[in-house]
Design a protein around this motif. Structure first.
Motif, PDB file in Angstrom:
ATOM      1  N   TYR A 113       0.816  -1.188  -0.232  1.00 10.28           N
ATOM      2  CA  TYR A 113      -0.054   0.075   0.085  1.00 10.28           C
ATOM      3  C   TYR A 113       0.906   1.232  -0.184  1.00 10.28           C
ATOM      4  N   VAL A 114       1.937   1.416   0.932  1.00 12.57           N
ATOM      5  CA  VAL A 114       2.684   2.455   0.871  1.00 12.57           C
ATOM      6  C   VAL A 114       3.405   2.409  -0.369  1.00 12.57           C
ATOM      7  N   ASP A 115       3.842   1.524  -1.173  1.00 11.41           N
ATOM      8  CA  ASP A 115       4.400   1.814  -2.470  1.00 11.41           C
ATOM      9  C   ASP A 115       3.239   2.385  -3.333  1.00 11.41           C
ATOM     10  N   LYS A 116       2.111   2.271  -3.390  1.00 13.90           N
ATOM     11  CA  LYS A 116       0.949   2.860  -4.127  1.00 13.90           C
ATOM     12  C   LYS A 116       1.141   4.302  -3.628  1.00 13.90           C
ATOM     13  N   VAL A 117       1.376   4.684  -2.392  1.00 18.59           N
ATOM     14  CA  VAL A 117       1.459   6.205  -1.985  1.00 18.59           C
ATOM     15  C   VAL A 117       2.584   6.657  -2.741  1.00 18.59           C
ATOM     16  N   GLN A 118       3.631   5.976  -2.757  1.00 19.02           N
ATOM     17  CA  GLN A 118       4.715   6.752  -3.144  1.00 19.02           C
ATOM     18  C   GLN A 118       4.703   6.818  -4.809  1.00 19.02           C
ATOM     19  N   GLN A 119       3.911   5.877  -5.464  1.00 19.67           N
ATOM     20  CA  GLN A 119       3.904   6.164  -6.916  1.00 19.67           C
ATOM     21  C   GLN A 119       2.840   7.434  -7.199  1.00 19.67           C
ATOM     22  N   GLY A 120       1.917   7.716  -6.092  1.00 18.21           N
ATOM     23  CA  GLY A 120       1.074   8.666  -6.506  1.00 18.21           C
ATOM     24  C   GLY A 120      -0.298   8.411  -6.698  1.00 18.21           C
ATOM     25  N   LYS A 121      -0.545   7.152  -6.543  1.00 21.50           N
ATOM     26  CA  LYS A 121      -1.879   6.335  -7.229  1.00 21.50           C
ATOM     27  C   LYS A 121      -3.199   7.445  -6.387  1.00 21.50           C
ATOM     28  N   PRO A 122      -3.964   7.615  -7.411  1.00 20.29           N
ATOM     29  CA  PRO A 122      -5.075   8.508  -6.724  1.00 20.29           C
ATOM     30  C   PRO A 122      -5.791   7.841  -5.642  1.00 20.29           C
ATOM     31  N   GLY A 123      -6.014   8.432  -4.412  1.00 19.79           N
ATOM     32  CA  GLY A 123      -6.717   7.744  -3.316  1.00 19.79           C
ATOM     33  C   GLY A 123      -5.807   7.170  -2.263  1.00 19.79           C
ATOM     34  N   ALA A 124      -4.460   6.847  -2.681  1.00 24.11           N
ATOM     35  CA  ALA A 124      -3.403   6.184  -1.681  1.00 24.11           C
ATOM     36  C   ALA A 124      -3.174   7.438  -0.633  1.00 24.11           C
ATOM     37  N   ILE A 125      -3.168   7.254   0.526  1.00 29.39           N
ATOM     38  CA  ILE A 125      -2.699   8.074   1.411  1.00 29.39           C
ATOM     39  C   ILE A 125      -2.214   7.278   2.933  1.00 29.39           C
TER      40      ILE A 125
END
Length: 865
Positions: free
Chosen positions: A142-154
């Motif tokens: 999940y944190v990897d998706k935050v770092q990728q800037g995926k919409p909705g990832a916080i």
């Protein structure tokens, strides 16, 4: 016996810590589907016998416990001696409307004749483990998706495995003690059963106590026999969902809550977010106080008078009463305060059900040389009463009194508190007769008729008549097979019977009234009274006509036995809601009888004893069944339907139906858009009405089509029992084939757009159709991609036991055993468990909120004194 009847004795029951008795015979009766779709300790099994035969009425079989109506929770599983399943119409017709979905007859353990006092003690302990966790993203993913800037990832700074937080290792305890004995004139049975079931989700439980006492006394040289029984149960369980026990939001939020959300903030306040349908699962568990308590009391007595040999006059009366009281409270720290402003919410409610039965029967049996016959005539009177009330209040000054001081909530003074109450009653009266005839044990005939009246029927159809007839030919008894040494049994059977189904509500045929808007009269505002529905004086039962043809066979002195049954079941005058013109009717909708449905199938049962010596015996049995369902019509000359009806639902944010029932098609069809590809940007491409590809954005309702069916076409079960000296081993396996499942979890949590609502499954960012992931802004759509084949084969139960035999005057036998239930499942389905609900008109939907499935480990001991 000329009908399709299957019997399962207690020594063949599957020992599982279940709240109902049906799971003990799961997989042992061809044509009987016993589905346990989750491990919730409050769940009872779904039972379907020979397919779905109704659209609006109940599809559950009639349950008789020692001849008295009940349900599968009414009796302790450890008190059951035998379960008989009456499958075809010729066997069930004698029960009229109550037997239309088949009959399950439960016989409890009893004492007969002169016998010493015996004491049986059975106890077992069980624990469970979740069978499968859905592959949601881990914290690191999940944190990897935050770092990728995926919409909705916080990233909210926490690190929590929410599913592990709500799961536990439960301990279930079951204890049963029974006492039996008697003399030539009097027999008695007394037992007590305690069952404390725990679930794998914290605070899910079910505690039950089953007391039972029964006495039989014979007088005047057995001319008069009196039997009386008092039994029932007391149940209590923790309530996290305002009357429903387990709160489905707990598991749903545990799998999709953001793994970076802390459990509480720095001030010790539960973490909650202003996201729709997003709740802290631990707060849902611990900021509630609730308890459901129920009692069921069953009393029955019968008197049998035998003035002449072969003549029995029996009078039976019974009372079955159920009472439930419940309370529920959400504290001021509950999410209802944060999102709804309730500041403490409480409710109280109760249910009361009373069922009284009276029957008088006269039976005469006689044998004249080669002719044997039994005549039975009787009268039955059944009255049911149901009462319910519920009230709530909120905005309490403190949490101190929870639901025990309902009047303290401010909502009552503000006029915002709620309350409701219901009472209904109905009666069923029947006159019935039956003839059983046998000539030389080779030719058998059975015929019955029942004339029955119900207060649920319309004024023009209060009474109906249901006949049945069956015959059997014992071919093995004929002289031309006298030298067939290998053949031990050969019997042909054929039967036809008519049964009916009552409307679900007692008052559907009547012109009911309700309160409407306020009207100003004589200087005051008063409630107006208005009609609430269209009366239907022609409302009548659904009529089921069933033909059954069977063959029983045995070879090698019954070392190999089996049966084959073919049935055709036509249901006519189906109950359904129809659109009617207004005027002349007051309302545009009306419940009436019009449609028809057909179920056809084949059932095969085989049992073999491959090995039988003084020390070793292996008994192997298998059964196979198939059912083909067709909705023939939804209309007749008076009530016209458009020919289909949409059923099921996905829930928000999609808000669409999942199934369609349609004339000429089987019940259970998934109906939606067929996804065939994704475009270069990751958007769905569907198959249009003309069969050509088109973008999802250009969808039309006419593009929807049949995507599969949620009802298995075939069931296969294989059971094995091996005894070697004092060891015994039992292995049961079962499977279902030829059906599909809508994977609701993937439909909602395998689409990137849902990341703004919490965690997602890992496959949300994997290629679709082997090409590319879905676009980040591809909205949720109900498409065929999320419908999977559901075929499965389960090793359902493995039990290994050892029996110690003693020559002591105090103890005779001790058996120790261990068992594993739901040991393994072989399937291509990617969800939690392919064993999903199959009842109703939207079968095959795997609910994303479901209680998880579990593997059960049991250690038990049985003592006979």
């Amino acid at each position: 016996m000329a009908s399709a009847i299957t019997s399962v004795k207690s020594e063949n029951f599957i020992k599982v810590p279940s709240p109902d008795a049906s799971q003990m015979i799961r997989g042992q009766v061809a044509g009987l589907s016993v589905i346990a779709p989750d491990a919730n300790p409050l769940s009872t099994s779904q039972i379907i016998l020979r397919g779905i035969t109704t659209l609006k009425a109940s599809a559950s079989p009639l349950i008789l416990i020692d001849g008295i109506p009940g349900d599968l929770m009414t009796v302790s599983p450890d008190d059951i001696e035998q379960i008989d399943v009456l499958k075809d119409g010729s066997a069930a017709a004698i029960y009229g409307t109550r037997g239309t979905n088949g009959v399950i007859i439960i016989t409890t353990k009893n004492a007969r004749g002169e016998m010493p006092t015996t004491v049986d003690v059975n106890t077992y302990l069980s624990t469970q483990k979740i069978t499968r966790k859905l592959p949601f993203m881990t914290y690191d993913q999940y944190v990897d998706k935050v770092q990728q800037g995926k919409p909705g990832a916080i990233d909210n700074g926490g690190h929590v495995d929410w599913l592990d937080e709500v799961l536990r290792t439960p301990l279930t305890q079951i204890y049963n003690i029974s006492l039996r004995g008697g003399s030539k004139t009097t027999n008695y049975v007394a037992s007590i059963d305690y069952r404390a079931l725990q679930g794998i989700i914290k605070r899910s439980d079910n505690r039950m106590i089953y007391p039972r006492i029964e006495v039989t006394h014979r007088m005047f040289d057995d001319m008069l026999k009196i039997n009386a029984s008092l039994s029932g149960y007391q149940q209590s369980y923790f309530d996290t969902s305002d009357g429903s026990g387990y709160n489905t939001n707990v598991y749903k939020n545990a799998i999709m809550f953001n793994p970076t959300d802390p459990i509480k903030d720095e001030n010790g306040v539960w973490t909650e977010r202003s996201i729709n349908d997003y709740f802290n699962p631990l707060a849902l568990l611990y900021e509630v106080d609730g308890k459901n308590e129920a009692t069921n009391m069953r009393m029955f007595a019968d008197v049998i008078f035998t003035p002449l040999a072969g003549l029995d006059i029996k009078f039976l009366t019974s009372s079955n009463t159920y009472n439930q009281v419940r309370g529920f409270y959400q504290t001021q720290k509950h999410v209802s305060t944060v999102k709804d402003g309730r500041n403490g919410f409480a409710s109280r409610g109760t249910n009361h059900t009373a069922e009284n039965l009276t029957e008088l029967t006269v039976q005469y049996s006689k044998t004249l040389k080669d002719h044997s016959f039994t005549l039975l005539g009787g009268y039955s009177w059944l009255k049911r009463n149901y009462q319910f009330y519920w009230m709530n209040n909120f905005n309490f000054p403190s949490d101190d009194y929870t639901y025990n001081s309902m009047g303290q909530g401010q909502a009552l003074q503000d006029g915002r508190a709620g309350m409701s109450s219901v009472q209904n009653e109905n009666m069923l009266i029947g006159y019935f007769g039956r003839l059983n005839y046998s000539y030389k044990g080779k030719y058998m005939l059975a015929a019955s008729i029942r004339h029955e009246g119900s207060s649920k029927f319309g004024a023009n159809h209060k009474w109906g008549t249901v006949p049945a007839v069956s015959a059997a030919w014992n071919v093995r008894g004929e002289g031309f097979l006298e030298d067939a040494a290998l053949l031990s049994t050969l019997k042909l059977r054929a039967g036809f019977g008519i049964t009916g189904t009552e409307p679900s509500s007692p008052y559907m045929s009547l012109n009911t009234l309700s309160f409407g808007d306020y009207a100003y009269m004589n200087g005051a505002w008063i409630k107006s009274i208005r009609p609430a529905s269209n009366p239907n004086p022609d409302l009548r039962w659904e009529k089921k006509e069933e033909t059954n043809i069977g063959l029983d066979f045995g070879f090698f002195d019954e070392r190999l036995t089996g049966s084959i049954d073919y049935y055709n079941r036509d249901t006519k005058d189906l109950l359904w809601d129809y659109t009617v013109p207004s005027p002349p009717y007051l309302f545009s909708s009306m419940t009436a009888n019009a449609g028809s449905m057909r179920n056809r199938g084949v059932e095969v049962t085989l049992q073999a004893i491959p090995v039988q010596t003084n020390e070793l015996q292996w008994v192997s049995s298998a059964n196979f069944s198939t059912n083909k369902n067709t909705l023939l019509s939804l209309s007749n000359d008076q009530f016209i339907s458009i020919g289909y009806s949409n059923q099921g639902g996905t829930g928000e944010p999609i808000q669409t139906y999942t199934h369609r029932i349609q004339e000429g098609e089987p019940i259970g069809n998934f109906f939606g858009f067929k996804a065939i590809d994704v475009d270069e940007n990751g958007y769905w491409i569907i198959e249009g009405e003309d069969g050509n590809p088109k973008p999802m954005a250009e969808q039309q309702p006419t593009d929807k089509k049949i995507l599969g069916n949620g009802l298995p076409k075939y069931y296969l079960n294989w059971n094995n029992s091996i005894a070697y000296r004092n060891f015994d081993l039992g292995v049961t396996m079962r499977g279902a084939f030829g059906f599909q499942i809508l994977n609701m979890a993937e439909l909602f949590y395998a689409v990137p757009m849902q990341l703004s609502r919490g965690n997602l499954m890992q496959k949300a960012y994997e290629p679709v159709f082997g090409k590319r992931p879905l676009a980040d802004d591809q909205e949720l759509q109900y498409v065929s991609y999320f419908i999977e084949d559901g075929d499965y084969w389960k090793i359902d139960n493995v039990t290994l036991g050892y029996t110690f035999a003693f020559k002591s005057r105090w103890i005779r036998k001790v058996r120790l055993y261990g068992a594993v239930s739901n040991l393994a499942v072989f399937t291509g389905y990617s969800g939690i468990d392919p064993e999903v609900p199959v009842s109703g008109l939207a079968p095959g939907n795997d609910d994303k909120w479901r209680y998880p499935s579990a593997r059960t480990f049991t250690l038990g001991a049985s003592f006979k004194f």
